[in-house]
Design a protein around this motif. Structure first.
Motif, PDB file in Angstrom:
ATOM      1  N   ASP A 253       4.443  -4.224   3.279  1.00 35.60           N
ATOM      2  CA  ASP A 253       2.642  -3.652   2.262  1.00 35.60           C
ATOM      3  C   ASP A 253       2.927  -2.802   1.522  1.00 35.60           C
ATOM      4  OD1 ASP A 253       3.492  -0.813   3.635  1.00 35.60           O
ATOM      5  OD2 ASP A 253       2.690  -2.043   5.869  1.00 35.60           O
ATOM      6  N   ASP A 255       2.000  -0.496   0.801  1.00 39.50           N
ATOM      7  CA  ASP A 255       2.088   0.902   0.829  1.00 39.50           C
ATOM      8  C   ASP A 255       3.820   1.762   1.097  1.00 39.50           C
ATOM      9  OD1 ASP A 255      -0.498   1.921   0.691  1.00 39.50           O
ATOM     10  OD2 ASP A 255      -0.901   1.722   3.049  1.00 39.50           O
ATOM     11  N   LYS A 258       5.535   0.762  -2.174  1.00 40.85           N
ATOM     12  CA  LYS A 258       5.253   2.624  -2.881  1.00 40.85           C
ATOM     13  C   LYS A 258       6.127   3.705  -2.310  1.00 40.85           C
ATOM     14  CE  LYS A 258       0.289   1.737  -4.444  1.00 40.85           C
ATOM     15  NZ  LYS A 258      -1.478   1.937  -4.468  1.00 40.85           N
ATOM     16  N   VAL A 259       6.439   3.821  -1.606  1.00 36.50           N
ATOM     17  CA  VAL A 259       7.599   4.777  -0.664  1.00 36.50           C
ATOM     18  C   VAL A 259       9.174   4.126  -0.928  1.00 36.50           C
ATOM     19  CG1 VAL A 259       8.421   5.118   1.674  1.00 36.50           C
ATOM     20  CG2 VAL A 259       5.932   5.684   1.153  1.00 36.50           C
TER      21      VAL A 259
END
Length: 337
Positions: A253, A255, A258-259
């Protein structure tokens, strides 16, 4: 090659102190054994330089192999980073196709396992492996089995290793730390240790070499508390991945993307620093090898060699012919008549 030259050098040095007898290849000398002559100093130094140069050449070759792999990893990380950024900001590409391409880059990264003469040069965290810096250990837990879970009844567990059978007694009503102290010396016989820096659960650790032998699982038999009783069960090992391991990165996903992008950036920075260090050491190795290969003979050795190249006196001709033909004195005299 290193071993061969090293052994030759050792044998030459030993011949300086051990008395040997010369045996002519064509005929035995009627005057008895010739006097053993020490190996000239310049020959020993030459073999020593060969051994050093060969060692440096192997170091250079290994650095070239690992440098090529790190450059490939750097390029793949750059492609993967751009691909994941396109998933976040570029709406023209189909998300499914972009993720599939990112997965292909991940698989290519996992295939980077450079070796030289059978030795691993990079571990699974893209760290350089050397004698002073061994490969990063592998961490794991036993899948669906917690040996350090507190139970109301005692339990005897049997573990079947490749060459030995181990017996483990786990008493009732003991907490996790107490059970860790009980099982750690037993598992140490299988070269398995416990990572005590993790307090929430019991995490085990093994070397990279040992992981190859254990990652398919360990046969165990329990008594129904932590393990089923009866026949041995193959308990699989569930590896715990570090953030530096591409297998830990998630593309599920926004999030997680981004990590993952942050983790990729950190790994890429580490690899770039290692590339710079290797290139610097590579230059030093080349300079050192060139220096070893061009060292001139000492002045006294050159004078010693020069006198044997003179046309006179006759004694030098005899010694020169003996050295060149590996013949005895009588054979040389017959040739001169």
């Amino acid at each position: 090659m290193i071993k061969g030259i090293g052994e030759s050098l050792t044998q030459l040095r030993q011949s300086q102190t051990v008395t040997s007898h010369y045996v002519a290849p064509l005929a035995a000398s009627p005057r008895g054994d010739a006097k053993a002559r020490p190996i000239p100093k310049h020959r020993l130094e030459t073999y020593g330089r060969w051994a050093k140069v060969t060692q440096e050449q192997h170091n250079i070759s290994a650095s070239q192999v690992v440098l090529k792999s790190l450059l490939s990893a750097k390029e793949l990380l750059s492609l993967l980073h751009r691909q994941l950024q396109s998933c976040l900001f570029n709406k023209t590409a189909t998300p499914t196709e972009a993720i599939e391409q990112a997965e292909q880059y991940r698989q290519q990264l996992l295939q980077i396992q450079p070796t030289y003469q059978g030795k691993l040069l990079l571990d699974h965290h893209f760290n350089l492996v050397s004698v002073s810096q061994p490969a990063t250990t592998h961490q794991f837990r036993f899948r669906r089995v917690d040996l350090t879970a507190s139970k109301n009844r005692d339990e005897h567990i049997t573990l079947y290793g490749a060459r030995k059978t181990l017996h483990l007694y786990l008493p009732a009503n003991h907490d996790r730390l107490a059970l860790q102290q009980i099982i750690e010396p037993v598992l140490a016989q299988l070269e398995i240790s416990i990572d005590h820096s993790i307090s929430q659960e019991t995490v085990f650790s093994v070397t990279a070499e040992r992981w190859l032998a254990l990652n398919k699982g360990i046969l165990m038999v329990g008594e129904g508390q932590r393990l089923p009783a009866g026949e041995p069960r193959n308990i699989h090992l569930e590896e715990i991945f570090s953030w530096q391991d591409p297998r830990e990165w998630r593309f599920t996903d926004i999030d997680m993307l981004k990590v993952t992008l942050a983790k990729i950036a950190k790994v890429a920075k580490k690899i770039a620093l290692q590339i710079e260090a290797i290139q610097a050491s590579h230059r030093l190795l080349l300079a050192k090898a060139k220096q070893l290969n061009t060292v001139s003979l000492p002045k006294e050795d050159l004078q010693y060699l020069h006198k044997f190249m003179q046309p006179t006196p006759f004694a030098y001709q005899m010694i020169s012919l003996l050295a060149q033909s590996n013949a005895n004195r009588e054979q040389v005299s017959a040739l001169l008549v």
